[in-house]
Scaffold this motif. Structure first.
Motif, PDB file in Angstrom:
ATOM      1  N   MET A  11       0.816  -1.209   0.000  1.00 18.62           N
ATOM      2  CA  MET A  11       0.000   0.000   0.000  1.00 18.62           C
ATOM      3  C   MET A  11       0.857   1.269   0.000  1.00 18.62           C
ATOM      4  N   ARG A  12       1.959   1.250   0.726  1.00 18.71           N
ATOM      5  CA  ARG A  12       2.845   2.417   0.706  1.00 18.71           C
ATOM      6  C   ARG A  12       3.465   2.589  -0.681  1.00 18.71           C
ATOM      7  N   ALA A  13       3.809   1.472  -1.320  1.00 19.54           N
ATOM      8  CA  ALA A  13       4.322   1.549  -2.687  1.00 19.54           C
ATOM      9  C   ALA A  13       3.249   2.081  -3.632  1.00 19.54           C
ATOM     10  N   ALA A  14       2.021   1.637  -3.426  1.00 20.28           N
ATOM     11  CA  ALA A  14       0.916   2.131  -4.246  1.00 20.28           C
ATOM     12  C   ALA A  14       0.719   3.627  -4.043  1.00 20.28           C
ATOM     13  N   ALA A  15       0.845   4.086  -2.808  1.00 25.45           N
ATOM     14  CA  ALA A  15       0.683   5.513  -2.518  1.00 25.45           C
ATOM     15  C   ALA A  15       1.704   6.350  -3.287  1.00 25.45           C
ATOM     16  N   GLU A  16       2.927   5.875  -3.358  1.00 26.26           N
ATOM     17  CA  GLU A  16       3.957   6.595  -4.119  1.00 26.26           C
ATOM     18  C   GLU A  16       3.646   6.550  -5.613  1.00 26.26           C
ATOM     19  N   ARG A  17       3.165   5.416  -6.078  1.00 27.17           N
ATOM     20  CA  ARG A  17       2.902   5.229  -7.505  1.00 27.17           C
ATOM     21  C   ARG A  17       1.772   6.124  -7.998  1.00 27.17           C
ATOM     22  N   ILE A  18       0.741   6.289  -7.184  1.00 29.22           N
ATOM     23  CA  ILE A  18      -0.435   7.038  -7.624  1.00 29.22           C
ATOM     24  C   ILE A  18      -0.390   8.519  -7.252  1.00 29.22           C
ATOM     25  N   ALA A  19       0.614   8.918  -6.473  1.00 32.19           N
ATOM     26  CA  ALA A  19       0.676  10.292  -5.971  1.00 32.19           C
ATOM     27  C   ALA A  19       0.571  11.362  -7.060  1.00 32.19           C
ATOM     28  N   PRO A  20       1.184  11.196  -8.243  1.00 29.11           N
ATOM     29  CA  PRO A  20       1.085  12.252  -9.256  1.00 29.11           C
ATOM     30  C   PRO A  20      -0.317  12.424  -9.835  1.00 29.11           C
ATOM     31  N   VAL A  21      -1.188  11.445  -9.630  1.00 27.74           N
ATOM     32  CA  VAL A  21      -2.501  11.455 -10.272  1.00 27.74           C
ATOM     33  C   VAL A  21      -3.643  11.677  -9.282  1.00 27.74           C
ATOM     34  N   VAL A  22      -3.455  11.222  -8.056  1.00 27.34           N
ATOM     35  CA  VAL A  22      -4.543  11.207  -7.071  1.00 27.34           C
ATOM     36  C   VAL A  22      -4.517  12.450  -6.188  1.00 27.34           C
ATOM     37  N   VAL A  23      -5.702  12.962  -5.874  1.00 26.80           N
ATOM     38  CA  VAL A  23      -5.834  14.058  -4.911  1.00 26.80           C
ATOM     39  C   VAL A  23      -5.763  13.474  -3.504  1.00 26.80           C
ATOM     40  N   ARG A  24      -4.904  14.055  -2.672  1.00 28.54           N
ATOM     41  CA  ARG A  24      -4.856  13.612  -1.274  1.00 28.54           C
ATOM     42  C   ARG A  24      -5.979  14.327  -0.539  1.00 28.54           C
ATOM     43  N   THR A  25      -7.114  13.680  -0.462  1.00 27.35           N
ATOM     44  CA  THR A  25      -8.308  14.335   0.058  1.00 27.35           C
ATOM     45  C   THR A  25      -8.184  14.614   1.555  1.00 27.35           C
ATOM     46  N   PRO A  26      -8.735  15.736   2.016  1.00 34.04           N
ATOM     47  CA  PRO A  26      -8.647  16.093   3.437  1.00 34.04           C
ATOM     48  C   PRO A  26      -9.717  15.388   4.254  1.00 34.04           C
ATOM     49  N   LEU A  27      -9.645  15.541   5.562  1.00 31.89           N
ATOM     50  CA  LEU A  27     -10.744  15.159   6.438  1.00 31.89           C
ATOM     51  C   LEU A  27     -11.565  16.407   6.713  1.00 31.89           C
ATOM     52  N   VAL A  28     -12.816  16.369   6.296  1.00 34.83           N
ATOM     53  CA  VAL A  28     -13.702  17.527   6.421  1.00 34.83           C
ATOM     54  C   VAL A  28     -14.596  17.341   7.641  1.00 34.83           C
ATOM     55  N   PRO A  29     -14.586  18.288   8.584  1.00 33.29           N
ATOM     56  CA  PRO A  29     -15.446  18.135   9.765  1.00 33.29           C
ATOM     57  C   PRO A  29     -16.921  18.273   9.413  1.00 33.29           C
ATOM     58  N   MET A  30     -17.727  17.411  10.020  1.00 35.10           N
ATOM     59  CA  MET A  30     -19.180  17.482   9.884  1.00 35.10           C
ATOM     60  C   MET A  30     -19.757  17.182  11.256  1.00 35.10           C
ATOM     61  N   GLY A  31     -20.024  18.227  12.014  1.00 34.11           N
ATOM     62  CA  GLY A  31     -20.449  18.032  13.391  1.00 34.11           C
ATOM     63  C   GLY A  31     -19.316  17.437  14.201  1.00 34.11           C
ATOM     64  N   GLU A  32     -19.567  16.278  14.809  1.00 34.89           N
ATOM     65  CA  GLU A  32     -18.566  15.641  15.656  1.00 34.89           C
ATOM     66  C   GLU A  32     -17.761  14.564  14.932  1.00 34.89           C
ATOM     67  N   VAL A  33     -17.975  14.421  13.626  1.00 34.69           N
ATOM     68  CA  VAL A  33     -17.241  13.412  12.854  1.00 34.69           C
ATOM     69  C   VAL A  33     -16.484  14.087  11.716  1.00 34.69           C
ATOM     70  N   TRP A  34     -15.665  13.272  11.043  1.00 34.33           N
ATOM     71  CA  TRP A  34     -14.926  13.765   9.887  1.00 34.33           C
ATOM     72  C   TRP A  34     -15.350  12.960   8.654  1.00 34.33           C
ATOM     73  N   VAL A  35     -15.372  13.643   7.507  1.00 35.25           N
ATOM     74  CA  VAL A  35     -15.717  12.995   6.244  1.00 35.25           C
ATOM     75  C   VAL A  35     -14.472  12.969   5.355  1.00 35.25           C
ATOM     76  N   LYS A  36     -14.182  11.823   4.777  1.00 38.38           N
ATOM     77  CA  LYS A  36     -13.095  11.667   3.812  1.00 38.38           C
ATOM     78  C   LYS A  36     -13.731  11.739   2.424  1.00 38.38           C
ATOM     79  N   PRO A  37     -13.681  12.917   1.749  1.00 33.95           N
ATOM     80  CA  PRO A  37     -14.468  13.125   0.533  1.00 33.95           C
ATOM     81  C   PRO A  37     -13.734  12.708  -0.746  1.00 33.95           C
ATOM     82  N   GLU A  38     -13.833  11.425  -1.072  1.00 32.68           N
ATOM     83  CA  GLU A  38     -13.221  10.942  -2.310  1.00 32.68           C
ATOM     84  C   GLU A  38     -13.973  11.434  -3.546  1.00 32.68           C
TER      85      GLU A  38
END
Length: 296
Positions: free
Chosen positions: A1-28
């Motif tokens: 998975m770490r190798a995959a992360a390096e491989r896809i880094a130029p293409v993929v958006v590193r999405t943030p954690l967006v707060p929604m009340g008391e939880v966070w949303v990972k908006p892919e």
């Protein structure tokens, strides 16, 4: 998975954690193709693609992601989709330069395999491959990196590639955290499979009743093995709860979610998630405009 992360880094958006009340949303939904699928599709395409091109079967989002990956790699792409695929997804597949083949819903896997054999193209499945699972698992790496004390991760389940990857990453880095899958009540084959101790397939006539068109696939033996080992539970949500969650995400987090992408939020809002510091995976936002208007 770490190798995959390096491989896809130029293409993929590193999405943030967006707060929604008391939880966070990972908006892919913020990915260039509108869903998490670009992670696994690009990782697999880079590893598997050859000059003759790639072919897949998809409910829409994986096909769009693979079409985009193939365009970047300069190879042909054919995507087989079932009748009734949302137009927004079909148009996006064609827009990325892929050939779109529409077949009856029960024939898409066989049609894709036949095309791959006839044209000498490489099959890149939507979830049933280690490279696809590894790519999706990069979401789990990012969640733990951004919220090291995460206690609960809610993730949609369809064919199981996303849940397999995220559960594997989260459990490796934070073993005490709970990873819970979420399915529509009308396509709850993963929950039935895990309770039965074997893969239980639901007929398309059953799964195609749900509005969550991206969550109609059955588990594979590979994804079932991952989920049986690493997923803490699977809960289900109703069609009305999915619609309500789409509206809630739009109003409370300013995020667009397709029905499949909103299922994890639906489980939280319906009170079916364990207590704890929670991240909700919003898997995609490729929603039909008319449907989106109806839920907000």
């Amino acid at each position: 998975m770490r190798a995959a992360a390096e491989r896809i880094a130029p293409v993929v958006v590193r999405t943030p954690l967006v707060p929604m009340g008391e939880v966070w949303v990972k908006p892919e939904s913020l990915q260039r193709v509108g869903s998490f699928k670009i992670r696994g599709a690009y990782n697999a395409a880079v590893s598997l693609a050859r000059a003759d091109g790639v072919v897949t079967h998809s409910s829409g989002n994986h096909g769009q992601a693979l079409a985009y990956a193939a365009k970047l790699l300069g190879v042909p792409c054919v995507v087989v989709v079932p009748e009734g695929t949302p137009r927004v997804k079909a148009e996006a597949i064609v827009g990325h330069g892929a050939e779109l083949v529409v077949v009856p819903r029960e024939q898409r896997v066989q049609a894709a395999e036949k095309l791959a054999a006839e044209r000498g193209m490489m099959m890149v499945p939507p979830y049933d491959h280690p490279a696809v699972i590894a790519g999706q698992g990069t979401i789990g790496l990012e969640i733990v990196a951004d919220l090291p004390d995460v206690e609960v991760v809610l993730v949609p389940v369809s064919g199981g590639g996303l849940a397999s990857g995220i559960a594997s990453a989260v459990k490796a880095l934070r073993p005490d955290a709970k990873v819970v899958g979420v399915e529509p009540e009308l396509a709850a084959d993963a929950r039935e499979s895990l309770r039965a101790g074997r893969v239980v397939a639901w007929e398309p006539a059953r799964t195609f009743r749900t509005i969550a068109d991206g969550l109609r696939a059955d588990l594979s033996e590979l994804t079932f093995a991952h989920l049986r080992e690493r997923l803490d539970d699977v809960v289900t949500v109703s069609e009305d709860e999915i619609r309500a969650a789409m509206g809630h995400l739009a109003r409370s987090a300013r995020l667009v979610a397709e029905p499949s992408g909103a299922t994890a939020a639906a489980a939280y809002l319906a009170g079916r998630a364990p207590a704890g510091r929670t991240v909700i995976v919003l898997s995609g936002g490729n929603v039909d405009p008319e449907l989106f208007r109806s839920v907000i």
